[in-house]
Design an enzyme around this catalytic site. Structure first.
Site, PDB file in Angstrom:
ATOM      1  N   ASN A  80       0.639  -1.447  -0.376  1.00 30.40           N
ATOM      2  CA  ASN A  80       0.013  -0.192  -0.233  1.00 30.40           C
ATOM      3  C   ASN A  80       0.544   1.080   0.088  1.00 30.40           C
ATOM      4  OD1 ASN A  80       0.167  -1.371   2.642  1.00 30.40           O
ATOM      5  ND2 ASN A  80      -0.249   0.490   3.491  1.00 30.40           N
ATOM      6  N   CYS A  98       4.523   8.912  13.106  1.00 29.65           N
ATOM      7  CA  CYS A  98       4.950   9.924  13.403  1.00 29.65           C
ATOM      8  C   CYS A  98       5.040   9.470  14.979  1.00 29.65           C
ATOM      9  CB  CYS A  98       3.685  11.054  13.623  1.00 29.65           C
ATOM     10  SG  CYS A  98       4.403  12.862  15.140  1.00 29.65           S
ATOM     11  N   THR A 140     -25.221  -8.452  14.598  1.00 32.04           N
ATOM     12  CA  THR A 140     -25.458  -7.995  13.592  1.00 32.04           C
ATOM     13  C   THR A 140     -25.120  -7.788  12.684  1.00 32.04           C
ATOM     14  OG1 THR A 140     -27.616  -7.248  15.080  1.00 32.04           O
ATOM     15  CG2 THR A 140     -27.343  -7.087  12.842  1.00 32.04           C
ATOM     16  N   SER A 195     -10.563  -5.074   2.083  1.00 34.92           N
ATOM     17  CA  SER A 195     -11.911  -3.989   2.100  1.00 34.92           C
ATOM     18  C   SER A 195     -12.384  -3.146   1.633  1.00 34.92           C
ATOM     19  CB  SER A 195     -10.793  -2.889   2.833  1.00 34.92           C
ATOM     20  OG  SER A 195     -11.249  -2.390   3.989  1.00 34.92           O
ATOM     21  N   ALA A 196     -14.001  -3.104   1.454  1.00 30.06           N
ATOM     22  CA  ALA A 196     -14.893  -2.301   0.599  1.00 30.06           C
ATOM     23  C   ALA A 196     -14.018  -0.914   0.194  1.00 30.06           C
ATOM     24  CB  ALA A 196     -15.688  -2.165   1.522  1.00 30.06           C
ATOM     25  N   HIS A 197     -13.362   0.092   1.092  1.00 25.38           N
ATOM     26  CA  HIS A 197     -13.523   1.636   1.130  1.00 25.38           C
ATOM     27  C   HIS A 197     -11.895   1.288  -0.144  1.00 25.38           C
ATOM     28  CE1 HIS A 197     -10.339   1.941   4.053  1.00 25.38           C
ATOM     29  NE2 HIS A 197     -10.896   1.524   4.648  1.00 25.38           N
TER      30      HIS A 197
END
Ligand code: PLP
Length: 376
Positions: A151, A323, A237, A199-201
């Site tokens: 990434n 950081c 849920t 991961s959808a995002h």
């Protein structure tokens, strides 16, 4: 010029078909999928349709896909419970993995008897797969955890080779496929593996929802206990709005894969060409995916202010630094590839929403903050 968003490897904007689908689900499908009445059954049907979409996209069986809150959750569960349930004694990984892998492994080393081995990487971020092959010759139950696309620097793993090495040596292959889903080839029939997560995002779906693929031969127990949702693998849920949004996002990503990839390639090439106008620029990584461009800038007295200056120029990119204790330093990935601490890395990550004009705008701004090549 509007604000320019060049941080798509961090999170992508929702696309309209996803928003439309989620709106309908929010308004009309409010039943709990665990209820047996009409409204519950309708909600359940949507979840099962979404599961079918994700399974088909990966060449998996419907029963091998489980929904969860994030890839972080999936990876924690896989690494932790592979030790207890599959008798894994050793995990081989790389020092360039996402923190959700590295920090889980740090924890497991402290809390269990598992041995964790990190493969060598070179200055381009290439992982030593010959070393993997040699290590696996030792007779020890091993799980290999390597990411498909890094990434930060965008390097693409030769997943087929890793899959082959693992199956020849009886090791379990777990792949963090978060940055590859919807962009690169990913089919569990062509590239057999034990576990993967998405991961959808990262592909224009909503935040806070992901999925895990668990090969039917390697079932592990859940991380959380409660209800029987997700066939007892993930209690709680279901996030039906997120799950349906994620399925539409993946469907669209695959439908538009070629157009999006072609456009992103042209943005990447344009940016690389225009970066040649700047002095002493280096690109981190090798064999990268086109939507990630990790750019190393020369040390100057203004280099530390690059991110800040881009931000006030209305450009959102990502710094290659972390950081801790108030001190900024190169990320673990940059440190492991030997990126000189005095240089400054910025990760630009593109999507099909970006334009060539935006790239030109970024380059013109960069010219104000970093040295420009002097023509001889
Ligand atoms: N793995 C990679 C390669 C990522 O880029 C990310 C997110 O940035 C994750 C894992 C974690 O995903 P999530 O935000 O769904 O927990």
């Amino acid at each position: 010029m509007q604000h320019i968003y060049l941080d798509h490897a961090s999170t992508t904007p929702l696309i309209s078909p996803v928003i439309e689908e989620m709106n309908v689900v929010m308004k009309e499908y409010y039943g709990n999928a665990s209820s047996i009445h009409h409204h519950g059954r309708q909600a359940k049907m949507l979840i099962e349709n979404a599961r079918k979409t994700i399974a088909q996209a990966l060449g998996a069986s419907i029963g091998e896909i489980f929904f969860c809150s994030s890839a972080t959750e999936a990876h924690n569960m896989i690494l932790t419970n592979a030790i207890s349930d599959l008798d894994v004694k050793r995990i081989i990984s790389s020092p360039l993995e996402h923190h959700c892998i590295i920090h889980t492994l740090d924890h497991l080393v402290k809390e269990t008897d598992v041995e964790v081995v990190y493969l060598n990487v070179d200055q381009h971020g290439t992982i030593d797969l010959d070393q993997l092959q040699n290590l696996l010759a030792e007779d020890q139950k091993t799980l290999v955890s390597l990411m498909y696309v890094n990434n930060e620097i965008g390097n693409i793993l030769d997943m087929n080779r890793v899959s082959e090495i693992c199956s020849t040596n009886g090791a379990l292959f777990h792949c963090d496929t978060v940055q590859g889903v919807g962009k690169l080839p990913l089919n569990v029939n062509d590239t057999p593996l034990a576990f993967l997560a998405g991961s959808a995002h990262k592909f224009n779906g909503p935040k806070g929802v992901g999925f895990l693929y668990m090969n039917g031969d390697n079932i592990i127990s859940p991380m959380m206990y409660g209800g029987a949702q997700e066939r007892n693998i993930r209690a709680g849920t279901e996030n039906i709005i997120g799950i349906t949004g994620m399925a539409v996002a993946l469907e669209k990503a695959l439908e538009q894969k070629t157009e999006r990839a072609d456009h992103i390639k042209s943005l990447n090439q344009h940016m690389r060409t225009r970066l040649e106008e700047l002095d002493d620029i280096k690109i981190n990584g090798t064999d990268q995916i086109d939507n990630i461009l990790s750019v190393s800038f020369p040390p100057t007295d203004r280099a530390d202010m690059l991110m800040f200056n881009l931000d006030i120029s209305r450009i959102s990119a990502s710094s290659g630094s972390a950081c801790s204790s108030g001190i900024e330093h190169d990320s673990h990935v940059l440190q492991h590839i030997g990126h000189p601490a005095e240089r400054k890395t910025i990760r630009f990550s593109f999507s099909h929403f970006n334009t060539l004009e935006e790239i030109d705008f970024v380059i013109e701004k960069l010219k104000k903050f970093t040295p420009v090549k002097i023509e001889s």
